[in-house]
Design an enzyme around this catalytic site. Structure first.
Site, short mmCIF file in Angstrom:
data_model
loop_
_atom_site.label_atom_id
_atom_site.label_comp_id
_atom_site.label_asym_id
_atom_site.label_seq_id
_atom_site.Cartn_x
_atom_site.Cartn_y
_atom_site.Cartn_z
CB SER A 128 -66.15 11.67 -13.61
OG SER A 128 -65.17 10.83 -13.68
CE LYS A 168 -41.29 4.27 -5.14
NZ LYS A 168 -42.77 4.13 -4.29
#
Length: 302
Positions: free
Chosen positions: A121, A173
């Site tokens: 990764s 948000k």
């Protein structure tokens, strides 16, 4: 005769003063482990050296690695750099910062990656920028993908009767909040975000491995799968099957070093707590060894 003796005495005192200044400068450069070596210590460095940077564990910050990269790249006595990686990955931004710095450094001197147990990764993201990648046949690598895991605890919260008041300015948000399920629209936004990071990952690996694997071939295997070192070599994700000292040989060859190179590791920073803990652990271990040796051996079935 008296004047000549006085002149010699003055020269001797001047020599002692110069020696004192040099010693102070060297001590100062050694004590400041996080700063670049002073000009005096640089003058005294010679030979063909290879800098070794260890990258262990989950990647969450790039600060120390960037400092070491910059330090080794600026030292004329360091002819090449080896990254010893043993990491399952981590966050994307630190990996991208280290990747960019390696791309700059390798214009000045070779950078070789030595993979240990795992380099996957974000750790592979970093490795792909090196001039050469060395790993074992059983090293775990690849995993070119992006993952976001968002806990969903709203059902538990409902069961215990806990309420949550959310006050926000901005429609998204609280996207990814664990106190409520994702909407389809929010899920689409996060999937788009992950896909964008994934594309950056693929593009950078393709650039780092240019001439070793085609971008379209890379895209076919960039689905989060991990591979053995042997399989990764067959696909062009790594260059050499070998251990750390094989990586040293590769770095030596790329840097045109003759003879046996000296490996330079970052100086370990110690504070008083570190020294105390190191001494305490050593004392406990020694005491345990003495107790063990003093006890008679008990027969056991194995």
């Amino acid at each position: 005769m008296k004047k000549s003796r006085t002149g010699l005495a003055i020269l001797f005192v001047a020599f002692l003063i110069v020696c004192f200044v040099v010693v102070v400068a060297l001590i100062s450069s050694v004590s400041e482990g996080d700063k670049d070596a002073s000009s005096w210590s640089e003058v005294l460095e010679f030979g063909n050296r290879i800098g070794v940077i260890n990258l262990e564990g989950t990647l969450t910050s790039s600060d120390e690695t960037l400092k070491l990269l910059r330090k080794f790249s600026e030292k004329s006595s360091i002819k090449a750099i080896i990254f010893r990686i043993n990491s399952p990955g981590g966050t994307v931004a630190p990996a991208q910062e280290i990747y960019r710095e390696i791309m700059k450094v390798k214009k000045k001197k070779p950078v070789v990656v030595s993979m240990e147990t795992v380099a996957a990764s974000a750790a592979y993201y970093i490795a792909s920028s090196a001039d050469d990648i060395v790993c074992s046949q059983g090293t775990i690598t690849g995993s070119i993908g992006v993952i976001m895991m968002l806990p969903d605890m709203h059902k538990i919260i409902e069961k215990i009767g806990l309420g949550m008041n959310v006050i926000k300015a901005g429609k998204y948000k609280d996207i990814g909040s664990s106190v409520r399920p994702l909407t389809e629209e929010e899920k689409s936004i996060l999937e788009t975000f992950a896909a964008e990071i994934h594309e950056q990952f693929i593009s950078d690996v393709a650039e780092g491995r240019k001439g070793k694997i085609e971008k379209e071939n890379l895209r076919l295997i960039a689905d989060g799968r991990f591979f053995t070192g042997q399989k990764a070599k067959e696909m062009g994700l790594v260059d050499t099957i070998g251990n750390f000292y094989d990586a040293v040989s590769v770095a030596k060859k790329l840097a045109h070093i003759k003879g046996e190179p000296e490996l330079v590791y970052p100086k370990k920073k110690w504070d008083y707590l570190d020294l105390f803990m190191e001494s305490a652990v050593g004392a406990v271990n020694r005491a345990a060894d003495r107790i063990r040796l003093a006890q008679p051996e008990v027969p056991s079935i194995r």
